[in-house]
Enzyme design. Structure first.
Site, PDB file in Angstrom:
ATOM      1  N   TYR A  23       8.616   1.235  -3.252  1.00 16.90           N
ATOM      2  CA  TYR A  23       9.630   2.574  -2.992  1.00 16.90           C
ATOM      3  C   TYR A  23      10.131   2.978  -4.003  1.00 16.90           C
ATOM      4  O   TYR A  23      10.216   4.222  -4.312  1.00 16.90           O
ATOM      5  CB  TYR A  23      10.958   1.868  -2.153  1.00 16.90           C
ATOM      6  N   ASN A  46       9.796   7.897  10.121  1.00 18.49           N
ATOM      7  CA  ASN A  46       8.584   8.391   9.897  1.00 18.49           C
ATOM      8  C   ASN A  46       8.005   8.877  11.326  1.00 18.49           C
ATOM      9  O   ASN A  46       7.925   7.951  12.383  1.00 18.49           O
ATOM     10  CB  ASN A  46       7.453   7.395   9.630  1.00 18.49           C
ATOM     11  N   CYS A  54       3.165   3.431   6.213  1.00 17.48           N
ATOM     12  CA  CYS A  54       4.348   3.007   5.608  1.00 17.48           C
ATOM     13  C   CYS A  54       4.247   1.227   5.430  1.00 17.48           C
ATOM     14  O   CYS A  54       5.048   0.920   4.698  1.00 17.48           O
ATOM     15  CB  CYS A  54       5.607   3.264   6.493  1.00 17.48           C
ATOM     16  N   GLU A  81      -6.027  -5.499   5.365  1.00 13.40           N
ATOM     17  CA  GLU A  81      -6.416  -4.766   4.568  1.00 13.40           C
ATOM     18  C   GLU A  81      -6.915  -5.315   3.127  1.00 13.40           C
ATOM     19  O   GLU A  81      -7.459  -4.908   2.225  1.00 13.40           O
ATOM     20  CB  GLU A  81      -5.391  -3.744   3.949  1.00 13.40           C
TER      21      GLU A  81
END
Length: 104
Positions: A23, A46, A54, A81
């Site tokens: 952030y 969002n 995010c 990921e």
DNA sequence: AGTAAGGCGGGCA
DNA sequence: GTGCCCGCCTTAC
């Protein structure tokens, strides 16, 4: 729409797969190193789920931080990921961290 | 239109 | 490692 939100979304979209951002970095990229919380707000508000990742944003300390859908979900996504998470933290954050200059 | 509270953080004590 | 305070943005009253 809200400029801030737009800006945050664009930065998030720039984050490549397998990388992370904080952030703080996002706030710096926006020109306000103290707006880290505001960035988190933008993510939380969002309006484009799935379009703006995010979940690729963590705290500057390497902690996962929070997530609108639940931290567990965020961790699961990051792990999917290829990001290694240890006890809700990212030990190698410095290796996969996407800096504000990269977001530039 | 103005004011008040909240929020996914960061930094310092 | 924990706790407290601060500052920024958005949204609601």
């Amino acid at each position: 729409m809200s400029s801030f939100n737009e800006r945050v979304q664009q930065l998030l979209k720039k984050i490549p797969h397998g990388k992370l951002t904080t952030y703080k970095q996002l706030a710096i990229a926006l020109g306000n190193p103290k707006a880290a919380r505001a960035v988190g707000n933008a993510c939380r508000r969002n309006p484009y789920p799935g379009k703006v990742p995010c979940h690729r944003v963590v705290k500057s300390s390497g902690e996962i931080g929070g997530y609108a859908k639940g931290r567990a979900k965020k961790i699961a996504l990051l792990r999917s990921e290829g990001i290694i998470i240890k006890k809700g933290k990212v030990p190698n954050l410095n290796e996969i961290l996407f800096t504000a200059k990269q977001l530039r």
